[in-house]
Design a protein around this motif. Structure first.
Motif, mmCIF file in Angstrom:
data_model
loop_
_atom_site.group_PDB
_atom_site.id
_atom_site.type_symbol
_atom_site.label_atom_id
_atom_site.label_comp_id
_atom_site.label_asym_id
_atom_site.label_seq_id
_atom_site.Cartn_x
_atom_site.Cartn_y
_atom_site.Cartn_z
ATOM 1 N N GLN A 159 -5.295 65.089 1.488
ATOM 2 C CA GLN A 159 -4.455 64.294 2.156
ATOM 3 C C GLN A 159 -4.776 62.743 1.475
ATOM 4 O O GLN A 159 -5.597 61.915 0.843
ATOM 5 N N GLY A 160 -3.453 61.740 1.362
ATOM 6 C CA GLY A 160 -3.052 60.856 1.586
ATOM 7 C C GLY A 160 -2.885 60.695 -0.633
ATOM 8 O O GLY A 160 -1.734 59.743 -0.837
ATOM 9 N N GLN A 161 -2.921 61.629 -0.878
ATOM 10 C CA GLN A 161 -2.232 62.199 -2.002
ATOM 11 C C GLN A 161 -0.972 63.001 -2.411
ATOM 12 O O GLN A 161 -0.977 63.278 -1.761
ATOM 13 N N PRO A 162 -0.001 62.366 -3.284
ATOM 14 C CA PRO A 162 0.610 63.339 -3.188
ATOM 15 C C PRO A 162 1.535 64.456 -3.745
ATOM 16 O O PRO A 162 0.436 64.966 -4.695
ATOM 17 N N ILE A 163 2.354 65.202 -3.592
ATOM 18 C CA ILE A 163 1.958 66.778 -3.960
ATOM 19 C C ILE A 163 3.098 66.565 -4.881
ATOM 20 O O ILE A 163 3.366 66.060 -5.404
ATOM 21 N N PRO A 164 1.901 67.507 -6.003
ATOM 22 C CA PRO A 164 1.895 67.464 -7.409
ATOM 23 C C PRO A 164 3.628 68.490 -7.362
ATOM 24 O O PRO A 164 4.074 69.553 -6.971
ATOM 25 N N THR A 165 4.786 67.679 -8.310
ATOM 26 C CA THR A 165 5.871 68.851 -8.907
ATOM 27 C C THR A 165 5.595 69.141 -10.567
ATOM 28 O O THR A 165 4.618 68.053 -11.051
ATOM 29 N N ALA A 166 6.754 69.201 -10.572
ATOM 30 C CA ALA A 166 6.659 69.716 -12.214
ATOM 31 C C ALA A 166 6.734 67.986 -12.777
ATOM 32 O O ALA A 166 5.813 68.331 -14.237
ATOM 33 N N ALA A 167 7.006 66.884 -12.224
ATOM 34 C CA ALA A 167 6.741 65.983 -13.338
ATOM 35 C C ALA A 167 5.767 64.974 -13.435
ATOM 36 O O ALA A 167 4.704 64.771 -13.946
ATOM 37 N N SER A 168 4.550 65.342 -12.274
ATOM 38 C CA SER A 168 3.112 66.001 -12.219
ATOM 39 C C SER A 168 2.545 66.605 -12.016
ATOM 40 O O SER A 168 2.086 66.994 -10.960
ATOM 41 N N PRO A 169 2.094 66.784 -13.227
ATOM 42 C CA PRO A 169 1.227 68.435 -12.687
ATOM 43 C C PRO A 169 -0.085 68.723 -12.509
ATOM 44 O O PRO A 169 -0.887 67.463 -12.510
ATOM 45 N N GLN A 170 -0.026 69.865 -11.756
ATOM 46 C CA GLN A 170 -1.890 69.968 -11.115
ATOM 47 C C GLN A 170 -2.784 69.595 -12.105
ATOM 48 O O GLN A 170 -2.465 70.203 -13.137
ATOM 49 N N PRO A 171 -4.446 69.320 -11.496
ATOM 50 C CA PRO A 171 -4.624 69.080 -12.336
ATOM 51 C C PRO A 171 -5.628 71.313 -12.040
ATOM 52 O O PRO A 171 -5.977 71.638 -11.375
ATOM 53 N N GLU A 172 -5.985 71.197 -13.548
ATOM 54 C CA GLU A 172 -6.749 72.285 -13.496
ATOM 55 C C GLU A 172 -8.269 72.379 -13.134
ATOM 56 O O GLU A 172 -8.940 71.681 -13.360
ATOM 57 N N VAL A 173 -8.490 73.180 -12.347
ATOM 58 C CA VAL A 173 -9.601 73.282 -11.700
ATOM 59 C C VAL A 173 -10.453 74.285 -12.472
ATOM 60 O O VAL A 173 -10.663 75.347 -13.265
ATOM 61 N N LYS A 174 -11.975 73.011 -12.768
ATOM 62 C CA LYS A 174 -12.213 74.517 -13.923
ATOM 63 C C LYS A 174 -13.968 74.129 -13.331
ATOM 64 O O LYS A 174 -15.122 74.985 -14.140
ATOM 65 N N TRP A 201 -21.303 80.394 -11.399
ATOM 66 C CA TRP A 201 -20.409 80.538 -10.723
ATOM 67 C C TRP A 201 -19.087 81.833 -11.617
ATOM 68 O O TRP A 201 -19.054 80.879 -12.792
ATOM 69 N N LEU A 202 -19.694 82.488 -11.616
ATOM 70 C CA LEU A 202 -19.109 83.663 -12.455
ATOM 71 C C LEU A 202 -17.880 84.614 -12.071
ATOM 72 O O LEU A 202 -17.068 84.658 -13.131
ATOM 73 N N TYR A 203 -17.148 84.540 -10.440
ATOM 74 C CA TYR A 203 -16.402 85.062 -10.243
ATOM 75 C C TYR A 203 -15.546 83.550 -9.224
ATOM 76 O O TYR A 203 -16.424 83.830 -8.519
ATOM 77 N N VAL A 204 -14.467 83.688 -9.052
ATOM 78 C CA VAL A 204 -13.996 82.741 -8.728
ATOM 79 C C VAL A 204 -12.729 83.027 -7.732
ATOM 80 O O VAL A 204 -11.873 83.323 -8.568
ATOM 81 N N ARG A 262 -11.056 85.159 -10.041
ATOM 82 C CA ARG A 262 -11.335 85.312 -11.214
ATOM 83 C C ARG A 262 -12.499 85.151 -12.461
ATOM 84 O O ARG A 262 -13.492 84.874 -11.391
ATOM 85 N N VAL A 263 -12.059 85.844 -13.565
ATOM 86 C CA VAL A 263 -13.292 85.608 -14.486
ATOM 87 C C VAL A 263 -13.888 84.201 -15.079
ATOM 88 O O VAL A 263 -12.481 84.069 -14.823
ATOM 89 N N MET A 264 -15.097 83.628 -14.599
ATOM 90 C CA MET A 264 -14.800 82.269 -15.132
ATOM 91 C C MET A 264 -14.644 81.774 -16.607
ATOM 92 O O MET A 264 -14.067 81.381 -17.252
ATOM 93 N N SER A 265 -14.623 83.331 -17.259
ATOM 94 C CA SER A 265 -14.953 83.234 -18.341
ATOM 95 C C SER A 265 -13.294 83.508 -18.994
ATOM 96 O O SER A 265 -13.667 83.415 -20.718
ATOM 97 N N GLY A 266 -12.447 83.732 -18.240
ATOM 98 C CA GLY A 266 -11.548 83.530 -19.249
ATOM 99 C C GLY A 266 -9.782 84.120 -17.854
ATOM 100 O O GLY A 266 -10.120 83.561 -16.806
ATOM 101 N N GLU A 267 -8.815 84.317 -18.278
ATOM 102 C CA GLU A 267 -8.211 84.606 -16.996
ATOM 103 C C GLU A 267 -8.279 85.584 -16.472
ATOM 104 O O GLU A 267 -7.229 86.397 -15.974
ATOM 105 N N GLN A 268 -8.447 86.907 -16.722
ATOM 106 C CA GLN A 268 -9.120 87.767 -16.341
ATOM 107 C C GLN A 268 -9.189 87.748 -15.125
ATOM 108 O O GLN A 268 -9.382 87.217 -14.239
ATOM 109 N N LYS A 269 -8.359 88.776 -14.196
ATOM 110 C CA LYS A 269 -7.699 88.644 -12.697
ATOM 111 C C LYS A 269 -8.652 89.983 -11.989
ATOM 112 O O LYS A 269 -8.070 90.915 -11.895
ATOM 113 N N LEU A 270 -9.679 89.598 -10.892
ATOM 114 C CA LEU A 270 -10.165 91.183 -10.244
ATOM 115 C C LEU A 270 -9.702 91.613 -8.849
ATOM 116 O O LEU A 270 -9.742 90.430 -8.276
ATOM 117 N N ASN A 271 -9.507 92.307 -8.500
ATOM 118 C CA ASN A 271 -9.481 92.965 -6.566
ATOM 119 C C ASN A 271 -10.450 93.543 -6.319
ATOM 120 O O ASN A 271 -11.645 93.960 -7.445
#
Length: 127
Positions: A88-103, A74-77, A22-31
């Protein structure tokens, strides 16, 4: 991390461990093929200056920095970085607990950082 002078070389190295980014400056995905095309254009239009170079993390993230490596842009992740693993030790995210966005990503090893992280989960570097 190895210092790399061209984006195309960085993509070839990252392609050994990752096949989509993914391009860090947007949502574009590249193969891999698209990444090589973009990298060749970047190298042709904007060659790196003497003190600048590319880095590739162990997961295949591609960044650019300058001679002291204090800060990596970081340009491409890897696409997988956006599919956060539970710690480990943290609950698995569910629909009720949204996953944090990695930035953010560790400037030393390139692993994704959680929003509230004080240390990198991959190498232990203080954030």
């Amino acid at each position: 991390m190895k210092r790399i002078k061209t984006c195309a070389e960085a993509v070839v190295l990252a392609g050994n461990v990752c096949q989509s980014w993914r391009v860090m400056s947007g949502e574009q995905k590249l193969n891999l093929i698209d990444m090589l095309t973009v990298a060749e254009q970047m190298d042709e239009e904007n060659p790196t200056e003497e003190d600048f170079y590319y880095l590739v993390s162990t997961e295949g993230a591609i960044g650019i920095t300058w001679k002291w490596e204090f800060l990596v842009n970081w340009l491409y992740v890897p696409e997988e970085a956006f599919e956060e693993e539970p710690v480990q030790g943290q609950p698995i995210p569910t629909a009720a607990s949204p996953q944090p966005e990695v930035k953010r990503f560790c400037s030393k090893c390139g692993k994704p950082l959680l929003a509230n992280a004080r240390f990198c989960r991959g190498c232990g570097t203080p954030i």
